[in-house]
Design an enzyme around this catalytic site. Structure first.
Site, PDB file in Angstrom:
ATOM      1  N   VAL A 287       0.862  -1.192   0.000  1.00 60.88           N
ATOM      2  CA  VAL A 287       0.000   0.000   0.000  1.00 60.88           C
ATOM      3  C   VAL A 287       0.894   1.236   0.000  1.00 60.88           C
ATOM      4  O   VAL A 287       2.115   1.124   0.169  1.00 60.88           O
ATOM      5  CB  VAL A 287      -0.924   0.022   1.247  1.00 60.88           C
ATOM      6  CG1 VAL A 287      -1.842  -1.188   1.230  1.00 60.88           C
ATOM      7  CG2 VAL A 287      -0.122   0.049   2.545  1.00 60.88           C
TER       8      VAL A 287
ATOM      9  N   SER B 135      11.979  -3.505  -6.176  1.00 63.85           N
ATOM     10  CA  SER B 135      12.227  -2.678  -7.358  1.00 63.85           C
ATOM     11  C   SER B 135      12.044  -3.473  -8.636  1.00 63.85           C
ATOM     12  O   SER B 135      12.280  -4.671  -8.677  1.00 63.85           O
ATOM     13  CB  SER B 135      13.650  -2.124  -7.333  1.00 63.85           C
ATOM     14  OG  SER B 135      13.895  -1.411  -8.535  1.00 63.85           O
TER      15      SER B 135
ATOM     16  N   LYS C 175      17.068   0.490  -0.422  1.00 67.50           N
ATOM     17  CA  LYS C 175      16.159   0.795  -1.547  1.00 67.50           C
ATOM     18  C   LYS C 175      16.162   2.295  -1.851  1.00 67.50           C
ATOM     19  O   LYS C 175      16.107   2.719  -3.009  1.00 67.50           O
ATOM     20  CB  LYS C 175      14.735   0.313  -1.239  1.00 67.50           C
ATOM     21  CG  LYS C 175      13.688   0.714  -2.291  1.00 67.50           C
ATOM     22  CD  LYS C 175      14.015   0.147  -3.671  1.00 67.50           C
ATOM     23  CE  LYS C 175      12.924   0.224  -4.711  1.00 67.50           C
ATOM     24  NZ  LYS C 175      12.265   1.425  -4.992  1.00 67.50           N
TER      25      LYS C 175
ATOM     26  N   HIS D  15      19.182   2.980  -3.783  1.00 64.61           N
ATOM     27  CA  HIS D  15      18.915   2.469  -5.139  1.00 64.61           C
ATOM     28  C   HIS D  15      18.187   3.542  -5.953  1.00 64.61           C
ATOM     29  O   HIS D  15      18.538   3.838  -7.093  1.00 64.61           O
ATOM     30  CB  HIS D  15      18.072   1.189  -5.049  1.00 64.61           C
ATOM     31  CG  HIS D  15      17.416   0.802  -6.346  1.00 64.61           C
ATOM     32  ND1 HIS D  15      16.288   1.432  -6.830  1.00 64.61           N
ATOM     33  CD2 HIS D  15      17.738  -0.126  -7.281  1.00 64.61           C
ATOM     34  CE1 HIS D  15      15.950   0.909  -7.988  1.00 64.61           C
ATOM     35  NE2 HIS D  15      16.813  -0.042  -8.286  1.00 64.61           N
ATOM     36  N   ASN D  16      17.159   4.113  -5.362  1.00 60.37           N
ATOM     37  CA  ASN D  16      16.383   5.114  -6.103  1.00 60.37           C
ATOM     38  C   ASN D  16      17.210   6.371  -6.371  1.00 60.37           C
ATOM     39  O   ASN D  16      17.095   6.976  -7.434  1.00 60.37           O
ATOM     40  CB  ASN D  16      15.115   5.483  -5.327  1.00 60.37           C
ATOM     41  CG  ASN D  16      14.016   4.453  -5.515  1.00 60.37           C
ATOM     42  OD1 ASN D  16      14.297   3.290  -5.786  1.00 60.37           O
ATOM     43  ND2 ASN D  16      12.776   4.864  -5.366  1.00 60.37           N
TER      44      ASN D  16
ATOM     45  N   GLU E 272      19.239   5.628  -9.190  1.00 61.31           N
ATOM     46  CA  GLU E 272      18.327   5.661 -10.354  1.00 61.31           C
ATOM     47  C   GLU E 272      18.194   7.109 -10.865  1.00 61.31           C
ATOM     48  O   GLU E 272      18.302   7.368 -12.072  1.00 61.31           O
ATOM     49  CB  GLU E 272      16.985   5.091  -9.898  1.00 61.31           C
ATOM     50  CG  GLU E 272      15.855   5.087 -10.901  1.00 61.31           C
ATOM     51  CD  GLU E 272      14.555   4.563 -10.244  1.00 61.31           C
ATOM     52  OE1 GLU E 272      14.556   3.444  -9.712  1.00 61.31           O
ATOM     53  OE2 GLU E 272      13.545   5.293 -10.256  1.00 61.31           O
TER      54      GLU E 272
HETATM   55  C1  6PG Z   1      11.724   0.955  -8.654  1.00 63.45           C
HETATM   56  C2  6PG Z   1      11.436   2.419  -8.825  1.00 63.45           C
HETATM   57  C3  6PG Z   1      10.133   2.760  -8.173  1.00 63.45           C
HETATM   58  C4  6PG Z   1       9.546   4.059  -8.652  1.00 63.45           C
HETATM   59  C5  6PG Z   1      10.294   5.250  -8.177  1.00 63.45           C
HETATM   60  C6  6PG Z   1      10.047   6.459  -9.049  1.00 63.45           C
HETATM   61  O1  6PG Z   1      12.740   0.689  -8.036  1.00 63.45           O
HETATM   62  O2  6PG Z   1      10.967   0.116  -9.146  1.00 63.45           O
HETATM   63  O3  6PG Z   1      12.433   3.169  -8.231  1.00 63.45           O
HETATM   64  O4  6PG Z   1      10.341   2.687  -6.807  1.00 63.45           O
HETATM   65  O5  6PG Z   1       9.426   4.046 -10.023  1.00 63.45           O
HETATM   66  O6  6PG Z   1       9.835   5.511  -6.887  1.00 63.45           O
HETATM   67  O7  6PG Z   1      10.479   7.518  -8.335  1.00 63.45           O
HETATM   68  P1  6PG Z   1      10.195   9.020  -8.710  1.00 63.45           P
HETATM   69  O8  6PG Z   1       8.714   9.138  -8.976  1.00 63.45           O
HETATM   70  O9  6PG Z   1      10.642   9.777  -7.524  1.00 63.45           O
HETATM   71  O10 6PG Z   1      10.977   9.271  -9.958  1.00 63.45           O
END
Ligand code: 6PG
Length: 482
Positions: free
Chosen positions: A74, A128, A183, A186-187, A190
């Site tokens: 959620v 992720s 995590k 990780h983001n 990203e």
């Molecule tokens: C994942 C992504 C997922 C999500 C992000 C997008 O690992 O699958 O990171 O968690 O797509 O939260 O983040 P933003 O909206 O901040 O770009």
């Protein structure tokens, strides 16, 4: 037969995780606050499977094998606490609650401690890989109560992505909110990767004047090099995608980036822990700047600052750009691992950095070939303070320096904004400089505020104050570090 696990929350990630668990032979109870969604799911994607539904939390709990495992898929925040509060009276000691959302890790620290008081084990896990990952193999980063791991492990490792060697991209991260912390980083990585790719695309399009077909082909080629990764692959696809009128769709998309906060949290944690996470933090600021669209449009009219074309051999520039992108990416991951290491030490999490790299090797958004090299680097030296000094990465950084400098210098000359590739280069320049100009800062601090300084000709830890003006006296202010 009772069910192995319950999943609450039937948005797309929840549904796909349930289907994935079912494919792997686990019996799942599905529940959603709006109960009609359960029936829709059972009649739709879950039809013909072993998945069962529940009409209430009580019904859901009664269908579970003990120790019960309940996974929340959620929205992060209050909703998680509301479900925990509703679940606790229905559960027994030793039962397990799992939060699979993008939760800010201090919330997970708190929930682990609060639930421990009640005899319930709590796991906060990063998941992720988006919709497709959830369905066919995400990267899973669980942390929290270690007692829960033996019960959760068979399910999580079965549904997780696998590396080419068949290893699951899921392992126990550590105590408290360690899984959600990893995590979060990780983001952040990203965000950095996405900004670096955007800078390369900008250089190609506005600097080199390349067509979308050329750019698509270039990213596709790069995907066969050390840059091989999911984000490079989808960037090639995006550049090749045409709208109904045959024009590249990407050019019709508003240049204002959104964000939900995980990159920002990564930057905040880096500041709090004193880690120079320059690239990821710049990538967050780059998104913020992009979102000031109206102000930028106005300022573009006010200033005479057009982007100058990049002259010279295109294929040479593209190879230089590829090297600059790769080197910058190494700096970003190196900074991310510095942050993870500092958090591990500050919280006594005892994280295994090689395992973190392995969890990111497949399934997740930042999955890439070079995470295998990162894992090797930490296996060779688990205490490696900076990834860039590992032999493999050091050689790439050293070898890329001329091209990287050329690209960053050209971007400044041309008026192309390049916050991440340039900050990565600046970081390496700083990190490899034995004597920085911080002596000037220390002198200034001592001059105006008697903050004291250490001397190069005396042992570290001995502090001196100079009466710079002859009028300030010899009293120094208390020495303290943030
Ligand atoms: C994942 C992504 C997922 C999500 C992000 C997008 O690992 O699958 O990171 O968690 O797509 O939260 O983040 P933003 O909206 O901040 O770009």
């Amino acid at each position: 037969m009772k069910a192995d696990i319950a999943v609450i929350g039937l948005a797309v990630m929840g549904q796909n995780l349930i289907l994935n668990m079912n494919d792997n032979g686990f019996k799942v109870v599905a529940f959603n606050r709006t109960v009609a969604k359960v029936d829709e799911f059972l009649e739709g994607p879950a039809k013909g499977t072993n998945i069962v539904g529940a009409t209430s939390l009580e019904d859901m709990v009664s269908k579970l094998e003990t120790p019960r495992k309940v996974m929340l898929m959620v929205r992060a925040g209050d909703v998680v606490d509301q479900f925990i509060n509703a679940l606790v009276p229905l559960l027994d000691e030793g039962d397990i609650i799992i939060d699979g959302g993008n939760t800010n890790y201090p919330d997970t620290n708190r929930r682990v401690a609060e639930l421990r008081e009640k005899g319930i084990h709590f796991v906060g896990t990063g998941v992720s890989g988006g919709e497709e990952g959830a369905r066919f193999g995400p990267s899973i980063m669980p942390g929290g109560s270690p007692e829960a791991w033996p019960f959760v492990k068979p399910i999580f490792q079965a549904i997780a992505a696998k590396t080419d060697d068949g290893e699951a991209c899921c392992d126990w991260v550590g105590r408290e909110g360690a899984g959600h912390f990893v995590k979060m980083v990780h983001n952040g990585i990203e965000y950095g990767d996405m900004q670096l790719i955007s800078e390369a695309y900008h250089f190609m399009k506005e600097g080199l004047g390349m067509s979308h077909d050329e750019m698509q082909a270039t990213f596709a080629e790069w995907n066969n090099t050390e840059l091989n990764s999911y984000l490079i692959e989808i960037s090639a696809d995006i550049l090749g995608y045409r709208d109904e009128d045959g024009e590249p769709l990407v050019e019709k998309i508003m240049d204002a980036a959104g964000q939900k906060g995980t990159g920002k949290w990564t930057g905040i944690n880096a500041l709090d822990l004193g880690i120079p996470l320059t690239l990821i933090t710049e990538s967050v600021f780059a998104r913020v700047l992009s979102s000031m669209k109206d102000q930028r449009v106005e300022a573009a009219q006010l200033f005479d600052n057009p982007i100058q074309p990049v002259e010279g051999d295109k294929s040479e520039w593209l190879e230089a750009l590829r090297q600059a992108l790769l080197a910058s990416k190494i700096i970003s991951y190196a900074q991310g691992f510095m942050l993870i290491r500092e958090a591990s030490e500050a919280n006594n999490w005892e994280l295994n950095y090689g395992n973190v790299a392995l969890m990111w090797r497949g399934g997740c958004i930042i999955r890439s070939a070079f995470l295998g090299n990162i894992r090797d680097a930490f296996e060779a030296n688990p205490e490696l303070p900076f990834l860039g000094t590992d032999a493999y990465f050091k050689d790439i950084l050293q070898g890329s320096l001329p091209a990287w400098r050329k690209v960053v210098a050209k971007s400044f000359e041309s008026g192309l904004p390049m916050p991440c590739m340039s900050s990565a280069l600046t970081f390496l320049n700083g990190y490899t400089t034995a004597r920085l100009p911080a002596n000037m800062i220390q002198a200034q601090r001592d001059y105006f505020g008697a903050h004291t300084y250490e001397r190069t000709d005396k042992a570290r830890g001995e502090f001196f104050h100079t009466n710079w003006t002859g009028t300030g006296g010899n009293i120094s202010s208390t020495t303290y570090d943030v």
